[in-house]
Motif scaffolding. Structure first.
Motif, PDB file in Angstrom:
ATOM      1  N   UNK A   1       0.835  -1.200   0.000  1.00  0.00           N
ATOM      2  CA  UNK A   1       0.000   0.000   0.000  1.00  0.00           C
ATOM      3  C   UNK A   1       0.869   1.249   0.000  1.00  0.00           C
ATOM      4  N   UNK A   2       1.888   1.248   0.838  1.00  0.00           N
ATOM      5  CA  UNK A   2       2.768   2.409   0.933  1.00  0.00           C
ATOM      6  C   UNK A   2       3.524   2.634  -0.369  1.00  0.00           C
ATOM      7  N   UNK A   3       3.935   1.557  -1.028  1.00  0.00           N
ATOM      8  CA  UNK A   3       4.684   1.665  -2.277  1.00  0.00           C
ATOM      9  C   UNK A   3       3.823   1.786  -3.506  1.00  0.00           C
ATOM     10  N   UNK A   4       2.500   1.799  -3.339  1.00  0.00           N
ATOM     11  CA  UNK A   4       1.555   1.947  -4.449  1.00  0.00           C
ATOM     12  C   UNK A   4       1.783   0.901  -5.537  1.00  0.00           C
ATOM     13  N   UNK A   5       2.164  -0.307  -5.111  1.00  0.00           N
ATOM     14  CA  UNK A   5       2.340  -1.451  -6.005  1.00  0.00           C
ATOM     15  C   UNK A   5       3.459  -1.279  -7.019  1.00  0.00           C
ATOM     16  N   UNK A   6       4.258  -0.234  -6.884  1.00  0.00           N
ATOM     17  CA  UNK A   6       5.397  -0.026  -7.787  1.00  0.00           C
ATOM     18  C   UNK A   6       6.649  -0.628  -7.153  1.00  0.00           C
ATOM     19  N   UNK A   7       7.480  -1.331  -7.918  1.00  0.00           N
ATOM     20  CA  UNK A   7       8.642  -2.013  -7.306  1.00  0.00           C
ATOM     21  C   UNK A   7       9.568  -1.076  -6.543  1.00  0.00           C
ATOM     22  N   UNK A   8       9.812   0.139  -7.081  1.00  0.00           N
ATOM     23  CA  UNK A   8      10.671   1.080  -6.367  1.00  0.00           C
ATOM     24  C   UNK A   8       9.983   1.598  -5.111  1.00  0.00           C
TER      25      UNK A   8
END
Length: 368
Positions: free
Chosen positions: A280-287
């Protein structure tokens, strides 16, 4: 097109709100917020804390990636907890039983873990596509079942080995272990760190450079529209859950192959649930998931240092909890603000001229 505000502002707002709320809690308890946060930051420079943080973040990163794959399909895979624990016990048992050359042995254990995780995720996936059973309900139940399976398999009458007061699997031979990267007095970085980086790159490449990734995101946005475009929604659900389970199956491997070499009932748990917050915190983006994993690991590792200044270590838990609660709200606020700004921009672009070169609010009969 998603703006930078939608990508970066929500997690920053969530973290700022969490720090603010935690500061209020510290002030109420009579502690100095600056001293508390400063103590947590200084902890990184002591002993092996920095490397330990990265090692823990590696585990959280894999858990976050597993959850994020499901999120891309609008699937809430709460079963990462059960999937990685089931995969870990199977991989530990098989890894200790087989005899293979060094590199091949390690690769075989990783493959077994991924297949075991995928197999355990296949149960809720099949129930979802064939009977419409909510993956939330089925995965929660399977988490509990995984705990029972581990207790059964680790029993000395099955595959367990008694070591003092603890019971665990037999030790994985050196040929199956994955050595870490020695960093002197700072400690040793898990060798699986580099595998996690490769998995993160593969996840990014799949989403942004392959047709499957496009179909996955399209199905998550609207399964009806995706089906109209020729995408088999049920097949995508099944595939996404299997991939999520395969990545989940590797969550325990950094510690299993790089440090413990055995798995038992007392092995660390709750990594799967932490992965939900990290995704959730990373918004599903790997970075973004990587940054979220580092932040979560930092809070976990530095929390103990607060006791040195008579501050409850639960302050770190408050920060984590408020991040989870506020990140969803922050994304929605920024998303709406971004949408309103886009509507104003389009309104200005279209408001100048209507059909035939006339102002948009003027008809042939005169002003409206």
């Amino acid at each position: 097109m998603t703006s930078w505000r939608t990508k970066l502002l929500p997690p920053l707002l969530a973290i700022a709100f969490a720090v603010l709320l935690s500061s209020v809690a510290l002030l109420i308890s009579g502690a100095d917020p600056l001293q508390a946060f400063g103590t947590m930051l200084r902890q990184l420079g002591q002993g092996t804390i920095a490397v330990d943080t990265v090692n823990l973040a590696t585990v959280y990163y894999l858990a976050g990636l597993a959850v994020a794959i499901g999120f891309q399909m609008n699937l809430f895979n709460i079963g990462v907890e059960g999937q990685y624990r089931f995969a870990a016990i199977i991989a530990a048992i098989v890894g200790a039983a087989v005899k293979l050359p060094p590199v091949l042995h390690t690769a075989f254990i990783i493959l077994v873990a991924a297949l075991a995780g995928a197999a355990y995720a296949a149960i809720p996936a099949i129930l979802k596509v064939t009977r419409g059973v909510s993956e939330v309900i089925s995965t929660i139940m399977l988490n509990a079942i995984a705990g029972g399976l581990i207790a059964f398999l680790v029993n000395p009458d099955q595959f367990g080995v008694q070591r003092g007061n603890n019971v665990s699997t037999a030790e994985i031979p050196e040929s199956g272990q994955l050595p870490g990267l020695p960093l002197g007095d700072l400690g040793a970085l898990f060798g699986f760190f580099f595998v996690a980086v490769a998995i993160g790159f593969a996840y990014w490449f799949m989403l942004s450079r392959t047709r499957f990734g496009f179909e996955l995101k399209a199905s998550g946005e609207s399964s009806t529209a995706a089906e109209a475009g020729g995408v088999n929604a049920k097949k995508m659900v099944l595939t996404a859950m299997l991939l999520s389970g395969a990545v989940a199956g590797m969550v325990a491997l950094p510690e299993l192959l790089g440090r413990d070499h055995v798995y038992g009932i007392t092995s660390t748990q709750q990594y799967g649930f932490t992965g939900i917050a990290v995704a959730l915190l990373g918004r599903n983006h790997p970075a973004g998931i990587a940054l979220g994993a580092l932040l979560w690991a930092f809070l976990d590792k530095s929390a103990v240092s607060l006791e040195q200044i008579q501050v409850p270590k639960e302050i770190a838990t408050i920060i984590q909890g408020t991040i989870v609660l506020s990140v969803v709200v922050a994304y929605e606020i920024v998303k709406r603000a971004d949408l309103a700004a886009e509507q104003r921009r389009v309104g200005r672009a279209l408001g100048g001229n209507g059909p035939g070169g006339k102002p948009a609010d003027v008809h042939e009969g005169g002003a409206v």
